[in-house]
Design a protein around this motif. Structure first.
Motif, short mmCIF file in Angstrom:
data_model
loop_
_atom_site.label_atom_id
_atom_site.label_comp_id
_atom_site.label_asym_id
_atom_site.label_seq_id
_atom_site.Cartn_x
_atom_site.Cartn_y
_atom_site.Cartn_z
N GLY A 1 -1.93 4.74 3.40
CA GLY A 1 -1.96 3.43 2.77
C GLY A 1 -3.24 3.19 1.99
O GLY A 1 -3.70 2.06 1.84
N GLU A 2 -3.81 4.27 1.44
CA GLU A 2 -5.13 4.14 0.81
C GLU A 2 -5.09 3.56 -0.60
O GLU A 2 -6.12 3.19 -1.15
CB GLU A 2 -5.84 5.50 0.81
CG GLU A 2 -5.16 6.58 -0.02
CD GLU A 2 -4.12 7.39 0.75
OE1 GLU A 2 -3.53 6.84 1.70
OE2 GLU A 2 -3.89 8.55 0.39
N HIS A 3 -3.90 3.44 -1.19
CA HIS A 3 -3.80 2.87 -2.54
C HIS A 3 -3.10 1.52 -2.51
O HIS A 3 -2.10 1.34 -1.84
CB HIS A 3 -3.04 3.83 -3.46
CG HIS A 3 -3.81 5.08 -3.77
ND1 HIS A 3 -3.32 6.33 -3.54
CD2 HIS A 3 -5.06 5.24 -4.29
CE1 HIS A 3 -4.24 7.23 -3.91
NE2 HIS A 3 -5.30 6.59 -4.36
N HIS A 4 -3.65 0.60 -3.28
CA HIS A 4 -3.10 -0.75 -3.35
C HIS A 4 -2.21 -0.89 -4.58
O HIS A 4 -2.59 -0.47 -5.67
CB HIS A 4 -4.25 -1.76 -3.42
CG HIS A 4 -3.79 -3.17 -3.52
ND1 HIS A 4 -4.24 -4.05 -4.47
CD2 HIS A 4 -2.87 -3.84 -2.79
CE1 HIS A 4 -3.62 -5.21 -4.32
NE2 HIS A 4 -2.79 -5.12 -3.32
N GLU A 5 -1.04 -1.46 -4.38
CA GLU A 5 -0.09 -1.64 -5.48
C GLU A 5 0.35 -3.11 -5.48
O GLU A 5 0.67 -3.67 -4.43
CB GLU A 5 1.15 -0.74 -5.30
CG GLU A 5 0.88 0.66 -4.75
CD GLU A 5 0.14 1.61 -5.71
OE1 GLU A 5 -0.16 1.18 -6.84
OE2 GLU A 5 -0.15 2.75 -5.31
N ASN B 1 0.83 -1.20 0.00
CA ASN B 1 0.00 0.00 0.00
C ASN B 1 0.86 1.25 0.00
O ASN B 1 1.92 1.28 0.60
CB ASN B 1 -0.92 0.00 1.21
CG ASN B 1 -1.99 -1.07 1.09
OD1 ASN B 1 -1.73 -2.24 1.36
ND2 ASN B 1 -3.15 -0.69 0.60
N THR B 2 0.38 2.26 -0.71
CA THR B 2 1.06 3.55 -0.72
C THR B 2 0.06 4.63 -0.32
O THR B 2 -1.13 4.36 -0.15
CB THR B 2 1.61 3.87 -2.12
OG1 THR B 2 0.52 3.94 -3.04
CG2 THR B 2 2.63 2.83 -2.59
N GLY B 3 0.57 5.84 -0.23
CA GLY B 3 -0.30 6.95 0.14
C GLY B 3 -0.11 7.32 1.59
O GLY B 3 0.48 6.57 2.37
N LEU B 4 -0.61 8.48 1.95
CA LEU B 4 -0.41 8.99 3.32
C LEU B 4 -0.98 8.03 4.34
O LEU B 4 -0.46 7.87 5.44
CB LEU B 4 -1.08 10.35 3.46
CG LEU B 4 -0.38 11.49 2.70
CD1 LEU B 4 -1.23 12.75 2.75
CD2 LEU B 4 1.01 11.73 3.29
#
Lengths: 328, 328
Positions: A263-267, A258-261
């Motif tokens: 962890g709101e985006h899944h990679e 997860n990325t984003g401030l």
């Protein structure tokens, strides 16, 4: 001037390396060493000597890299530190828990003799390890999973062959699709062994053997089969030879992070291999890393290294300019 | 002591790097430089100064790596050679045909000043380049294909926005499934652009604009759309904001090759990314490579490098022993 390689041993893996060398014009097979009678061994490459292992030291200074093609159980723990005294070497040591002691022994020998030794080349450990370290490095908030197969497991095939009444056996490791889909969807579950892989065993029975008893014994074998869902098929010797003579393998390293401030985006990062021939592909990986060992040795590097220490440029025969032009 | 990073610019990519730094305890955001009014910029990370680009040289000796977050068209060709005079730097220069001249300019500046500069980090160029060089190296007899998407193409979105009557547009690149399946099956075709990728464009029209005319103009636009099968959807401004605010992307590098004495075995190597957020993932890759630039710089390396020059171990914060233990 091509890179001069020697092979120690001439089994499946060594033959895989031999055919890989033939695809790489900058690599040259110079010699094969054997514990068997050299006259009994016939290479696919002409004009290459087969030499008794007892004469290996006569080749000091004549080889750029000695490639050790023995097994991890008993051969390599002895051979790699021993021959690192005299040559740059590479092996495919794959007993994960014993890597630290193997590394230490090889590092000591190679550092002392001023040679470069690479251990644990191949695809797992090897390219799969590379996929794990890249993906963990770029997605620290995440988890990786390694799935193997579909492919032949030699260790499990051997285990099944030891069951009374079994004349021949071939065991396949198969990843469980639902487990891979859950990981791809972003879940980070703690899987049991059974949830990640299943096994399928093809068995030729000895005459008069009891199939029910054989099946029961295989399915309940500790360490090898008891922790998995296992399907046993009884087939004829002809079918075994016709359908199961090859050694396919492969698998997937999947990192879900997860990325984003918050962890709101899944990679998702996924590396997969689908191999018709496990020993030929492993041999191809080792051939590329032998090139790297040669080049790094030329730069003065000594001691023990793994795939983690090798920058990608060393694997590829092209010049740096050409690599950037065609591959970057 | 953590690695001190500065960002030049504060757009999507810089914000992606900022959130990546927050996931890596050994990395620290020290400063953000901007061409805008520093007072107009509000970081997500507290207590980090935003400083005018004019004062960047006052930070010499205070940063381990300066990360250049500008665009490849006009920013980086100037900025990377310029700031390599004063700092270790990293950029994500992605104009493939101009890489040789960019490399040469940056190499000259960095070599002269004794700094280390990495260009073209990210995922393509970047991790996809890594996948291409590893897979070509181990399967020299073969061919690789790079598929992009499904993801937002900023360049194609901008191009569609320039069409008269278009208020807003978002353009997606989508790989053609049949092409990927042919490659996976072992074929080595010469694809046209149209055979590998298709495009889907979501358009908000200006009031009174003619949809048929807009659609025709987009579909026939040279360089951007004329060579692809394109679907145009007209949507409301609300739907655009609700459904198309994110920047997903991804793709696949697939190498299909052959091994064996006569190439009789097929081997497939596949690396894939499925990204919810292109800028956050790109930022995560750059953060890991900034760590590598710092470490390689500490070892005395200077000049210009790319992903091909970086051994995997430099990307990962763990010790070498821990890497071998947990990832090999």
């Amino acid at each position: 001037m091509s890179i001069k390689l020697g092979l120690l041993g001439y089994g499946n893996l060594a033959r895989g390396i031999e055919s890989a060398i033939r695809q790489n014009p900058d690599l040259e097979l110079s010699v094969v060493f054997t514990r068997r009678d050299p006259a009994s061994i016939h290479l696919h490459t002409e004009q290459v000597p087969v030499v008794s292992i007892e004469d290996v030291l006569q080749w000091q200074g004549k080889l750029d890299v000695l490639m050790l093609c023995g097994g991890s159980a008993t051969d390599l723990p002895v051979q790699t530190p021993e021959y690192a005294k005299y040559f740059n070497v590479i092996d495919s040591f794959d007993t994960h828990p014993r890597i630290p002691e193997h590394f230490a022994a090889v590092d000591q020998a190679a550092s002392k003799s001023g040679h470069l030794a690479m251990i644990s080349g191949g695809w797992d450990p090897g390219l799969f390890s590379v996929a794990r370290i890249y993906s963990e490095s770029v997605l620290p908030q995440g988890r990786h999973y390694t799935f193997w197969g579909k492919g032949v497991s030699q260790g499990h095939s051997d285990a099944a062959r030891r069951v009374e009444g079994v004349k021949d056996a071939r065991s396949y490791t198969i990843p469980v699709d639902e487990a891979m889909e859950r990981v791809r969807a972003g879940a980070h579950p703690d899987f049991t062994a059974r949830e990640m892989h299943k096994r399928e065993v093809f068995v030729v029975l000895e005459e008069g053997a009891d199939p029910a008893k054989v099946e029961q014994e295989i399915k309940t074998m500790p360490n090898y089969y008891a922790d998995y869902d296992v399907t046993v098929h009884f087939i004829s010797e002809e079918e075994m030879q016709r359908e199961h003579a090859e050694l396919p393998h492969g698998g997937f390293v999947i990192r879900s992070g997860n990325t984003g401030l918050n962890g709101e985006h899944h990679e998702l990062v996924e590396f997969g291999l689908t191999l018709d021939s496990n020993p030929e592909f492993t041999g191809s990986v080792l051939a590329a890393y032998a090139r790297a060992v040669y080049r790094l040795g030329k730069e003065g590097k000594t001691g023990c290294i793994t795939v983690f220490d090798v920058a990608p440029k060393y694997l590829n025969p092209k010049s740096a300019e050409e690599q950037r032009h065609t591959l970057l």
